[in-house]
Scaffold this active site. Structure first.
Site, PDB file in Angstrom:
ATOM      1  N   ARG A 248      40.803 -44.022  33.294  1.00 47.41           N
ATOM      2  CA  ARG A 248      41.784 -43.683  34.236  1.00 47.41           C
ATOM      3  C   ARG A 248      40.508 -43.013  35.709  1.00 47.41           C
ATOM      4  O   ARG A 248      39.757 -41.967  35.239  1.00 47.41           O
ATOM      5  CB  ARG A 248      42.728 -42.517  34.308  1.00 47.41           C
ATOM      6  CG  ARG A 248      43.604 -42.721  35.388  1.00 47.41           C
ATOM      7  CD  ARG A 248      44.729 -41.971  34.918  1.00 47.41           C
ATOM      8  NE  ARG A 248      43.851 -40.352  35.097  1.00 47.41           N
ATOM      9  CZ  ARG A 248      44.807 -38.604  34.357  1.00 47.41           C
ATOM     10  NH1 ARG A 248      45.651 -39.279  34.225  1.00 47.41           N
ATOM     11  NH2 ARG A 248      44.151 -37.909  35.385  1.00 47.41           N
ATOM     12  N   HIS A 252      46.306 -38.326  37.869  1.00 50.47           N
ATOM     13  CA  HIS A 252      47.250 -38.536  36.658  1.00 50.47           C
ATOM     14  C   HIS A 252      48.434 -39.773  37.970  1.00 50.47           C
ATOM     15  O   HIS A 252      48.021 -40.514  37.951  1.00 50.47           O
ATOM     16  CB  HIS A 252      48.149 -38.023  35.878  1.00 50.47           C
ATOM     17  CG  HIS A 252      49.411 -39.243  35.230  1.00 50.47           C
ATOM     18  ND1 HIS A 252      49.825 -39.483  34.827  1.00 50.47           N
ATOM     19  CD2 HIS A 252      50.789 -38.881  35.894  1.00 50.47           C
ATOM     20  CE1 HIS A 252      51.183 -39.884  34.678  1.00 50.47           C
ATOM     21  NE2 HIS A 252      51.440 -39.433  35.774  1.00 50.47           N
ATOM     22  N   TYR A 261      41.397 -30.067  34.572  1.00 53.29           N
ATOM     23  CA  TYR A 261      41.332 -30.259  32.877  1.00 53.29           C
ATOM     24  C   TYR A 261      39.583 -31.452  32.937  1.00 53.29           C
ATOM     25  O   TYR A 261      40.429 -31.765  31.726  1.00 53.29           O
ATOM     26  CB  TYR A 261      42.637 -30.879  32.441  1.00 53.29           C
ATOM     27  CG  TYR A 261      43.356 -31.908  33.670  1.00 53.29           C
ATOM     28  CD1 TYR A 261      42.950 -33.079  33.292  1.00 53.29           C
ATOM     29  CD2 TYR A 261      44.196 -31.890  34.322  1.00 53.29           C
ATOM     30  CE1 TYR A 261      43.996 -34.750  33.110  1.00 53.29           C
ATOM     31  CE2 TYR A 261      44.766 -33.262  35.106  1.00 53.29           C
ATOM     32  CZ  TYR A 261      44.217 -34.262  34.527  1.00 53.29           C
ATOM     33  OH  TYR A 261      45.090 -35.527  35.051  1.00 53.29           O
TER      34      TYR A 261
HETATM   35  C1  LIG Z   1      59.960 -39.918  27.744  1.00 60.49           C
HETATM   36  C2  LIG Z   1      59.102 -39.679  28.666  1.00 60.49           C
HETATM   37  N1  LIG Z   1      58.195 -38.857  28.767  1.00 60.49           N
HETATM   38  C3  LIG Z   1      57.582 -37.887  29.137  1.00 60.49           C
HETATM   39  C4  LIG Z   1      57.715 -38.487  30.583  1.00 60.49           C
HETATM   40  C5  LIG Z   1      56.408 -38.237  31.958  1.00 60.49           C
HETATM   41  N2  LIG Z   1      55.237 -39.252  31.907  1.00 60.49           N
HETATM   42  C6  LIG Z   1      55.025 -40.426  32.605  1.00 60.49           C
HETATM   43  S1  LIG Z   1      53.647 -40.814  32.399  1.00 60.49           S
HETATM   44  C7  LIG Z   1      53.152 -39.339  31.320  1.00 60.49           C
HETATM   45  C8  LIG Z   1      52.003 -39.738  29.948  1.00 60.49           C
HETATM   46  C9  LIG Z   1      52.260 -40.865  30.054  1.00 60.49           C
HETATM   47  O1  LIG Z   1      50.180 -40.826  29.129  1.00 60.49           O
HETATM   48  P1  LIG Z   1      49.611 -42.574  28.615  1.00 60.49           P
HETATM   49  O2  LIG Z   1      51.302 -43.351  28.297  1.00 60.49           O
HETATM   50  O3  LIG Z   1      48.685 -42.681  28.129  1.00 60.49           O
HETATM   51  O4  LIG Z   1      50.054 -43.469  30.550  1.00 60.49           O
HETATM   52  P2  LIG Z   1      49.113 -43.416  31.519  1.00 60.49           P
HETATM   53  O5  LIG Z   1      49.605 -42.515  32.844  1.00 60.49           O
HETATM   54  O6  LIG Z   1      47.748 -42.805  31.035  1.00 60.49           O
HETATM   55  O7  LIG Z   1      48.577 -44.468  31.832  1.00 60.49           O
HETATM   56  C10 LIG Z   1      53.910 -38.474  30.954  1.00 60.49           C
HETATM   57  C11 LIG Z   1      54.018 -37.822  29.957  1.00 60.49           C
HETATM   58  C12 LIG Z   1      58.424 -39.869  31.109  1.00 60.49           C
HETATM   59  N3  LIG Z   1      57.819 -40.609  31.663  1.00 60.49           N
HETATM   60  N4  LIG Z   1      58.900 -40.727  30.169  1.00 60.49           N
END
Ligand SMILES: Cc1ncc(C[n+]2csc(CCOP(=O)(O)OP(=O)(O)O)c2C)c(N)n1
Ligand SMILES: [Mg+2]
Length: 330
Positions: A248, A252, A261
Site C-alpha cells: 500500500r 490507509h 506508524y
Molecule cells: C467489520 C469491520 N471492522 C472494522 C472496520 C474498519 N476498517 C475499515 S478498513 C479496515 C482495515 C482492513 O485491513 P485489510 O483487510 O488488511 O485491508 P486494507 O485496508 O489493508 O486493504 C478496518 C479495520 C470495518 N469497516 N468493518
C-alpha cells in the site's frame, strides 16, 4: 524464436498493452483523487496505489463478459477492467446524482454496477465473501457458466465471514475465487499483529481447497494463477484461495497519516517494486513499448482523467428528496 512470458500464457501483445493502459489509468485516476481531496474538492479517498498489479492481472484472467466480481474498496483496477469508466469513478467521488454506484449517496469505493456484474458491498469488511459464495452457489444450482471473484485485505481475512464463506465453498465445491490482497497493514496494524500463522494462503488447507501465494507486483504471475483458478472453477473443481503479496503506497485513506506508524524507508523500498514500473520495463524489454508509444499512451490517459474530472465536477448533485430512494421498498 524464444517465447516471451506473456506469450506462454496465451496473452497477445495487444492484450498486454491493454492491461498496461488500464493499470496506468488506475494509478493516474487515483493520484488525481488525492489532489482533488487535498484541494478540498472531494471529501474522501481510499487508494489502491501499489496494488494494481494484483487487480489488473486478476481481472484480465476472468471472463469479463460473464463472471461476477465482488470487489473491496481498494479495487479501482478491478472495476475499471470490468467496465466502469473514469467518469463513473469521478461521479462517485464528487457525490453526484449520475454516480452509477449509488447516485451519490454512498462513500466512494463502495463499487456497484449491475451492467458490468460488479456486485454492491457493505462497509463492514469481509461481508462480500459470503455474498460471493452465494453467487457461486447460485451458479452451481442453476448450472450457469460463471465464476464469482471476490477480494479483500489480509486484515479482513481474520473476520468470521471469511472462514464461514471458505468452509461452505469448500464443502460444496463452489466456483468462487477468493483473492486476498495482502498489503501487510490493516490501517495501522502490521501483519505480525494480525496473523499468528504468518500466511493467509495456508489456511486453505483447513477448508480442503488449494491455497496459492503469488507476487502481486507481477501482473503476469497473478494472471497465471487466477486463470488457473478460473479454469478449475469452470470445470466444476471448486474454489481457490489466492494471497497476492502487495504494498500500500499511500496512507490507509485520506483521513489517515501513516507517518505515525510506518517508516518512510519501508514505503520507498516498496516503491522499487512498483507493479506499474515492472510491467512498463517488461513491455520495453520485449519490444512492445518504446518511448514514443509510452508518451502517446500517457497523453491519452491524461485526457481521460481530465475529462472525467471536469465532467463530474460540473455534474448536478442528487436532489435532497432522493436521499430515501432505494432504502425502503416503494
Ligand atoms: C467489520 C469491520 N471492522 C472494522 C472496520 C474498519 N476498517 C475499515 S478498513 C479496515 C482495515 C482492513 O485491513 P485489510 O483487510 O488488511 O485491508 P486494507 O485496508 O489493508 O486493504 C478496518 C479495520 C470495518 N469497516 N468493518
Ligand atoms: Mg491490508
Amino acid at each position: 524464436m524464444m517465447e516471451h512470458r506473456h506469450e506462454k500464457l496465451g496473452l497477445s501483445d495487444e492484450t498486454l498493452l491493454e492491461m498496461y493502459e488500464k493499470m496506468l489509468l488506475t494509478r493516474r485516476l487515483d493520484e488525481r483523487l488525492w489532489l482533488l481531496n487535498r484541494s478540498g474538492k472531494i471529501p474522501f479517498v481510499i487508494s489502491g496505489q501499489g496494488q494494481e498489479g494484483a487487480q489488473i492481472g486478476a481481472a484480465f484472467a476472468l471472463d469479463r463478459t460473464k463472471d461476477y466480481c465482488l470487489p473491496y474498496y481498494r479495487d479501482l483496477g478491478v472495476v475499471l477492467a470490468f467496465g466502469m469508466t473514469a467518469r463513473d469513478v469521478m461521479l462517485a467521488s464528487f457525490g453526484k446524482a449520475e454516480d452509477p454506484n449509488s447516485g451519490g449517496k454512498q462513500m466512494p469505493n463502495h463499487f456497484s454496477q449491475r451492467k458490468n456484474r460488479i456486485v454492491t458491498g457493505s462497509s463492514p469488511v469481509t461481508t462480500q465473501v459470503l455474498h460471493a459464495v452465494g453467487f457461486a452457489l447460485a451458479a452451481k444450482m442453476e448450472k450457469k457458466d460463471f465464476v464469482s471473484f471476490v477480494t479483500l485485505g489480509e486484515g479482513s481475512s481474520n473476520q468470521g465471514d471469511f472462514h464461514e464463506g471458505l468452509n461452505f465453498a469448500g464443502v460444496h465445491q463452489l466456483p468462487v475465487i477468493i483473492m486476498v490482497e495482502n498489503n501487510k497493514y490493516a490501517i495501522s496494524v502490521p501483519l505480525s499483529k494480525q496473523l499468528a500463522g504468518g500466511s493467509v494462503a495456508k489456511r486453505a488447507e483447513g477448508y480442503g481447497i488449494p491455497g496459492v501465494t503469488v507476487d502481486g507486483n507481477d501482473v503476469l504471475e497473478v494472471y497465471r494463477v487466477v486463470k488457473e483458478a478460473a479454469d478449475r472453477a469452470r470445470r466444476g473443481e471448486g474454489p481457490t484461495l489466492i494471497e497476492a503479496m502487495t504494498n500500500r503506497f499511500t496512507a490507509h485513506s485520506s483521513d489517515d497519516d501513516d507517518r505515525a506508524y510506518r517508516d518512510r524507508k519501508e514505503v520507498e523500498d516498496a516503491k522499487k517494486k512498483d507493479p506499474l514500473l515492472l510491467l512498463e520495463t517488461y513491455l520495453k524489454d520485449v519490444g512492445i513499448l518504446d518511448e514514443k508509444k509510452t508518451e502517446e499512451i500517457s497523453k491519452k490517459i491524461t485526457d481521460i482523467v481530465n475529462d472525467a474530472t471536469d465532467y463530474a465536477e460540473k455534474a448536478p448533485y442528487p436532489k435532497p428528496e432522493d436521499a430515501l430512494k432505494y432504502v425502503y421498498k416503494e
